[in-house]
Design an enzyme around this catalytic site. Structure first.
Site, PDB file in Angstrom:
ATOM      1  N   ASN A 115       0.843  -1.202   0.000  1.00  0.00           N
ATOM      2  CA  ASN A 115       0.000   0.000   0.000  1.00  0.00           C
ATOM      3  C   ASN A 115       0.875   1.248   0.000  1.00  0.00           C
ATOM      4  OD1 ASN A 115       0.651  -0.890   2.651  1.00  0.00           O
ATOM      5  ND2 ASN A 115      -0.966   0.351   3.563  1.00  0.00           N
ATOM      6  N   ILE A 116       0.341   2.295  -0.598  1.00  0.00           N
ATOM      7  CA  ILE A 116       1.077   3.557  -0.734  1.00  0.00           C
ATOM      8  C   ILE A 116       0.143   4.680  -0.313  1.00  0.00           C
ATOM      9  CG2 ILE A 116       2.384   5.050  -2.296  1.00  0.00           C
ATOM     10  CD1 ILE A 116       2.858   2.549  -4.070  1.00  0.00           C
ATOM     11  N   GLU A 117       0.362   5.191   0.881  1.00  0.00           N
ATOM     12  CA  GLU A 117      -0.522   6.230   1.433  1.00  0.00           C
ATOM     13  C   GLU A 117      -0.035   7.618   1.035  1.00  0.00           C
ATOM     14  OE1 GLU A 117      -0.840   5.337   5.620  1.00  0.00           O
ATOM     15  OE2 GLU A 117      -2.141   3.618   5.209  1.00  0.00           O
TER      16      GLU A 117
ATOM     17  N   CYS B  99      -4.287   0.779  -2.058  1.00  0.00           N
ATOM     18  CA  CYS B  99      -4.044  -0.492  -1.369  1.00  0.00           C
ATOM     19  C   CYS B  99      -2.967  -1.332  -2.053  1.00  0.00           C
ATOM     20  CB  CYS B  99      -5.332  -1.315  -1.330  1.00  0.00           C
ATOM     21  SG  CYS B  99      -6.615  -0.653  -0.260  1.00  0.00           S
TER      22      CYS B  99
ATOM     23  N   GLU C  37      -3.208  -4.390  -2.927  1.00  0.00           N
ATOM     24  CA  GLU C  37      -3.790  -5.163  -4.026  1.00  0.00           C
ATOM     25  C   GLU C  37      -3.689  -4.376  -5.333  1.00  0.00           C
ATOM     26  OE1 GLU C  37      -5.023  -4.690  -1.053  1.00  0.00           O
ATOM     27  OE2 GLU C  37      -6.057  -6.479  -0.303  1.00  0.00           O
TER      28      GLU C  37
ATOM     29  N   CYS D 208     -11.083  -3.108  -3.527  1.00  0.00           N
ATOM     30  CA  CYS D 208     -10.119  -4.091  -4.041  1.00  0.00           C
ATOM     31  C   CYS D 208     -10.808  -5.397  -4.402  1.00  0.00           C
ATOM     32  CB  CYS D 208      -8.986  -4.317  -3.044  1.00  0.00           C
ATOM     33  SG  CYS D 208      -7.826  -2.931  -3.039  1.00  0.00           S
TER      34      CYS D 208
HETATM   35  N1  THU Z   1      -5.110  -1.726   2.918  1.00  0.00           N
HETATM   36  C1  THU Z   1      -4.545  -2.484   1.935  1.00  0.00           C
HETATM   37  O1  THU Z   1      -3.518  -2.120   1.363  1.00  0.00           O
HETATM   38  N2  THU Z   1      -5.137  -3.664   1.615  1.00  0.00           N
HETATM   39  C2  THU Z   1      -6.197  -4.202   2.277  1.00  0.00           C
HETATM   40  O2  THU Z   1      -6.551  -5.345   1.975  1.00  0.00           O
HETATM   41  C3  THU Z   1      -6.896  -3.429   3.305  1.00  0.00           C
HETATM   42  C4  THU Z   1      -6.324  -2.098   3.612  1.00  0.00           C
HETATM   43  C5  THU Z   1      -4.432  -0.486   3.311  1.00  0.00           C
HETATM   44  C6  THU Z   1      -5.055   0.784   2.896  1.00  0.00           C
HETATM   45  C7  THU Z   1      -4.459   1.757   3.901  1.00  0.00           C
HETATM   46  O3  THU Z   1      -3.183   2.175   3.437  1.00  0.00           O
HETATM   47  C8  THU Z   1      -4.264   0.919   5.141  1.00  0.00           C
HETATM   48  O4  THU Z   1      -4.332  -0.432   4.720  1.00  0.00           O
HETATM   49  C9  THU Z   1      -5.288   1.156   6.230  1.00  0.00           C
HETATM   50  O5  THU Z   1      -6.570   1.085   5.740  1.00  0.00           O
END
Ligand code: THU
Length: 126
Positions: free
Chosen positions: A41-43, A52, A54, A88
């Site tokens: 994931n890349i916030e 996310c 995925e 996702c």
């Molecule tokens: N997130 C994912 O990358 N994949 C998931 O299956 C659920 C949530 C990430 C999104 C965000 O960066 C962090 O988790 C918290 O929601």
């Protein structure tokens, strides 16, 4: 093998850019012809702009020619058996089907395996 999907997901989670949630998520996907891609994931400081793990993995698959997702592992450093979010699930549906297997993990391995059909019944498609 499923165990390698697990370890690739754990490795991918270590690359996560998740300074806001501190949910370091990693995903590894396998295609019908045996290719494997991973993602984290890349916030973003503007929260809705993040994405996310995925999504990153699917992007790698598409850039490498696309494919069908048959199996995937999802790992989060802070939540055992994390499941893909609603958006996702729809993205996985675009490149998978109701039989796509999603392995829910902890740091040691796969705890439970579910199908996309279970996570996203009556998926929208046309
Ligand atoms: N997130 C994912 O990358 N994949 C998931 O299956 C659920 C949530 C990430 C999104 C965000 O960066 C962090 O988790 C918290 O929601």
């Amino acid at each position: 093998m499923s165990s390698s999907l697990h370890s690739l997901a754990v490795t991918a989670s270590k690359k996560a850019h998740a300074p806001y949630s501190r949910f370091n998520v990693g995903v590894a996907i396998k295609t019908g012809d045996g290719r494997i891609y991973s993602g984290c994931n890349i916030e973003n400081a503007s929260y809705p702009e993040g994405w996310c793990a995925e999504t990153t993995a699917i992007g790698h698959m598409v850039m490498d020619g696309g494919g069908t997702i048959t199996e995937m592992a999802v790992f989060c450093s802070r939540m055992d058996k994390i499941t893909p979010c609603g958006g996702c699930r729809q993205r996985i549906s675009e490149f998978g089907n109701s039989d796509t297997v999603i392995h829910l993990c902890d740091a040691n391995g796969i705890l439970e395996s579910v199908t996309l059909g279970e996570l996203l019944p009556r998926a929208f498609d046309f």
